[in-house]
Motif scaffolding. Structure first.
Motif, PDB file in Angstrom:
ATOM      1  N   THR A 132       1.149   2.424  13.085  1.00 46.43           N
ATOM      2  CA  THR A 132       1.373   1.969  11.488  1.00 46.43           C
ATOM      3  C   THR A 132       1.471   3.228  10.576  1.00 46.43           C
ATOM      4  O   THR A 132       2.385   3.375   9.641  1.00 46.43           O
ATOM      5  CB  THR A 132       0.382   1.090  10.791  1.00 46.43           C
ATOM      6  N   MET A 133       0.531   4.115  10.667  1.00 48.16           N
ATOM      7  CA  MET A 133       0.130   5.409   9.704  1.00 48.16           C
ATOM      8  C   MET A 133       1.505   6.084  10.029  1.00 48.16           C
ATOM      9  O   MET A 133       1.966   6.774   9.150  1.00 48.16           O
ATOM     10  CB  MET A 133      -0.965   5.893  10.056  1.00 48.16           C
ATOM     11  N   THR A 134       1.928   6.240  11.287  1.00 48.39           N
ATOM     12  CA  THR A 134       3.301   7.056  11.482  1.00 48.39           C
ATOM     13  C   THR A 134       4.433   6.551  10.891  1.00 48.39           C
ATOM     14  O   THR A 134       5.521   7.096  10.542  1.00 48.39           O
ATOM     15  CB  THR A 134       3.243   7.267  13.209  1.00 48.39           C
ATOM     16  N   LYS A 135       4.577   5.064  10.910  1.00 51.58           N
ATOM     17  CA  LYS A 135       5.674   4.649  10.402  1.00 51.58           C
ATOM     18  C   LYS A 135       5.686   4.759   9.008  1.00 51.58           C
ATOM     19  O   LYS A 135       6.723   4.992   8.652  1.00 51.58           O
ATOM     20  CB  LYS A 135       5.856   3.000  11.013  1.00 51.58           C
ATOM     21  N   LEU A 136       4.360   4.550   8.414  1.00 48.10           N
ATOM     22  CA  LEU A 136       4.513   4.803   6.862  1.00 48.10           C
ATOM     23  C   LEU A 136       4.936   6.221   6.521  1.00 48.10           C
ATOM     24  O   LEU A 136       5.584   6.450   5.389  1.00 48.10           O
ATOM     25  CB  LEU A 136       2.981   4.510   6.395  1.00 48.10           C
ATOM     26  N   ALA A 142      12.203   7.975   2.493  1.00 41.93           N
ATOM     27  CA  ALA A 142      13.043   7.117   2.091  1.00 41.93           C
ATOM     28  C   ALA A 142      12.482   6.320   0.754  1.00 41.93           C
ATOM     29  O   ALA A 142      13.324   6.291  -0.303  1.00 41.93           O
ATOM     30  CB  ALA A 142      13.174   5.993   3.259  1.00 41.93           C
ATOM     31  N   ILE A 143      11.296   6.193   0.539  1.00 44.59           N
ATOM     32  CA  ILE A 143      10.488   5.546  -0.459  1.00 44.59           C
ATOM     33  C   ILE A 143      10.784   6.607  -1.643  1.00 44.59           C
ATOM     34  O   ILE A 143      11.229   6.321  -2.883  1.00 44.59           O
ATOM     35  CB  ILE A 143       9.133   5.474  -0.377  1.00 44.59           C
ATOM     36  N   MET A 146      14.115   6.372  -3.055  1.00 45.69           N
ATOM     37  CA  MET A 146      14.490   5.043  -3.760  1.00 45.69           C
ATOM     38  C   MET A 146      13.890   5.081  -4.980  1.00 45.69           C
ATOM     39  O   MET A 146      14.378   4.397  -5.669  1.00 45.69           O
ATOM     40  CB  MET A 146      13.896   4.025  -2.899  1.00 45.69           C
ATOM     41  N   GLY A 147      12.817   6.023  -5.512  1.00 39.75           N
ATOM     42  CA  GLY A 147      12.381   6.143  -6.555  1.00 39.75           C
ATOM     43  C   GLY A 147      13.125   6.044  -7.908  1.00 39.75           C
ATOM     44  O   GLY A 147      13.320   5.385  -8.751  1.00 39.75           O
ATOM     45  N   PRO A 148      14.134   7.174  -7.865  1.00 39.90           N
ATOM     46  CA  PRO A 148      15.130   7.159  -9.028  1.00 39.90           C
ATOM     47  C   PRO A 148      16.026   5.809  -9.122  1.00 39.90           C
ATOM     48  O   PRO A 148      16.372   5.384 -10.066  1.00 39.90           O
ATOM     49  CB  PRO A 148      16.070   8.551  -8.908  1.00 39.90           C
ATOM     50  N   LYS A 149      16.512   5.412  -7.868  1.00 44.97           N
ATOM     51  CA  LYS A 149      17.321   4.067  -7.935  1.00 44.97           C
ATOM     52  C   LYS A 149      16.417   3.036  -8.577  1.00 44.97           C
ATOM     53  O   LYS A 149      16.984   2.117  -9.435  1.00 44.97           O
ATOM     54  CB  LYS A 149      17.718   3.859  -6.573  1.00 44.97           C
ATOM     55  N   LEU A 150      15.049   2.840  -8.069  1.00 38.25           N
ATOM     56  CA  LEU A 150      14.324   1.923  -8.863  1.00 38.25           C
ATOM     57  C   LEU A 150      13.926   1.997 -10.350  1.00 38.25           C
ATOM     58  O   LEU A 150      14.162   1.023 -11.143  1.00 38.25           O
ATOM     59  CB  LEU A 150      12.907   1.928  -8.114  1.00 38.25           C
ATOM     60  N   ASP A 151      14.046   3.273 -10.743  1.00 36.65           N
ATOM     61  CA  ASP A 151      13.651   3.538 -12.285  1.00 36.65           C
ATOM     62  C   ASP A 151      15.192   3.009 -12.777  1.00 36.65           C
ATOM     63  O   ASP A 151      14.955   2.407 -13.869  1.00 36.65           O
ATOM     64  CB  ASP A 151      13.654   4.978 -12.376  1.00 36.65           C
ATOM     65  N   SER A 152      16.208   3.371 -12.219  1.00 36.75           N
ATOM     66  CA  SER A 152      17.466   2.942 -12.915  1.00 36.75           C
ATOM     67  C   SER A 152      17.425   1.357 -12.889  1.00 36.75           C
ATOM     68  O   SER A 152      18.193   0.879 -14.062  1.00 36.75           O
ATOM     69  CB  SER A 152      18.519   3.684 -12.037  1.00 36.75           C
ATOM     70  N   ILE A 153      17.158   0.776 -11.769  1.00 40.78           N
ATOM     71  CA  ILE A 153      17.248  -0.750 -11.812  1.00 40.78           C
ATOM     72  C   ILE A 153      16.379  -1.470 -12.729  1.00 40.78           C
ATOM     73  O   ILE A 153      16.532  -2.317 -13.359  1.00 40.78           O
ATOM     74  CB  ILE A 153      16.997  -1.195 -10.457  1.00 40.78           C
TER      75      ILE A 153
END
Length: 296
Positions: A132-136, A142-143, A146-153
């Protein structure tokens, strides 16, 4: 035996019990009922001594030691103590996995090989566990993207929610919800009234149906064929009378169909009219009244 010797023996016995108890709680075996196998890893990923070893979800042993090559010539070597009853087929691998809580374990990935097995003291190939930690960690880039896109949304969503039209729409939705609640209460009241009145309506309907059945039975008992025969006979008589009127038979027939009767009747009416006119013009010709005289 002196008191001090007894106290020392009790203390030593307590230390022995505590030692074996701690080892038992850590998963270590108190007696030599395990075989030692070795696993090589390039990264042990949080594995340490006494880390449990599982096979098909069942705990079968624990990590007894970890040997790290500080010169980086050989990979890290882990020694695991596995129950002697455990049979590890040749070709099996082992992986180290961790969960979100930081708990680490070694999983034996057994293959289907009934002929050959790994002998105690041999080395098992280590596999990189997809924990799980490796997947995270793999998801972190990717997260971050996605940060700027989330801020825009979120900014767009805030602008939309601040629009007066949206607020008016929400207010209308609340009003509609209130109206629906009122309508639902009215429907419940209507259904309650229907539940009270329906039995009486059904009773009346049954009465109407009974009356209809009675009327139908009465109509079925009527001699329709006899009635139709009488109607036909009446129509035939009427037709016979009409035929007689159209012929010269009988007084009415002659009166209607003989022109001479009509002419004579006209002549009689003409003479009667002349007589009435003459009577009005010369009444003494027809009527004479005298007390002493005589009629001329």
């Amino acid at each position: 035996m002196k008191k001090e010797i007894k106290i020392a023996l009790v203390a030593i016995l307590g230390l022995i019990i505590v030692f074996f108890g701690m080892n038992f709680l850590k998963g270590l075996t108190m007696f030599s009922d395990s075989d030692i196998y070795y696993i090589t890893y390039s990264n042990v990923s949080g594995c340490e001594k006494n880390t449990p070893v599982y096979a098909d979800g069942v705990r079968v042993g624990s990590v007894s030691s970890i040997t790290y090559d500080y010169s980086h010539v050989t990979p890290t070597l882990i020694a695991v103590a596995v129950n002697k009853q455990m049979r590890i087929p040749v070709g099996s691998t082992a992986e180290v996995v961790s969960d979100l809580m930081g708990n680490t374990q070694v999983n034996l990935l057994l293959v289907n090989n009934l002929r050959e097995k790994v002998a105690p003291g041999d080395t098992i190939k280590g596999a990189e566990g997809d924990d799980t930690m490796t997947k995270l960690k793999a998801m972190v880039p990717a997260i971050e993207r996605m940060g700027p896109k989330l801020d825009s949304i979120l900014t767009s969503l805030s602008a939309i929610l601040a629009n007066p039209a949206i607020q008016a729409t929400l207010a209308n939705a609340q009003a509609i919800t209130t109206d629906l609640t009122t309508t639902t209460k009215q429907l419940n009241t209507l259904m309650a009234n229907l539940n009270q009145n329906v039995p009486g309506m059904l009773t009346k309907a049954n009465t109407v149906l009974d009356n209809t059945t009675t009327i139908t039975n009465n109509l079925a008992a009527v001699d329709v064929q006899g009635t139709m025969n009488q109607v036909n006979q009446t129509l035939a008589d009427v037709q016979n009378t009409v035929n007689k009127l159209n012929s010269n038979e009988g007084t009415l027939g002659k009166f209607i169909n003989d022109p001479s009767v009509f002419d004579n009747l006209n002549a009689t009416m003409a003479h009667t009219d002349s007589l009435v006119l003459d009577l009005k013009a010369h009444p003494k010709r027809y009527v004479h009244f005298s007390v002493f005289g005589k009629k001329q």
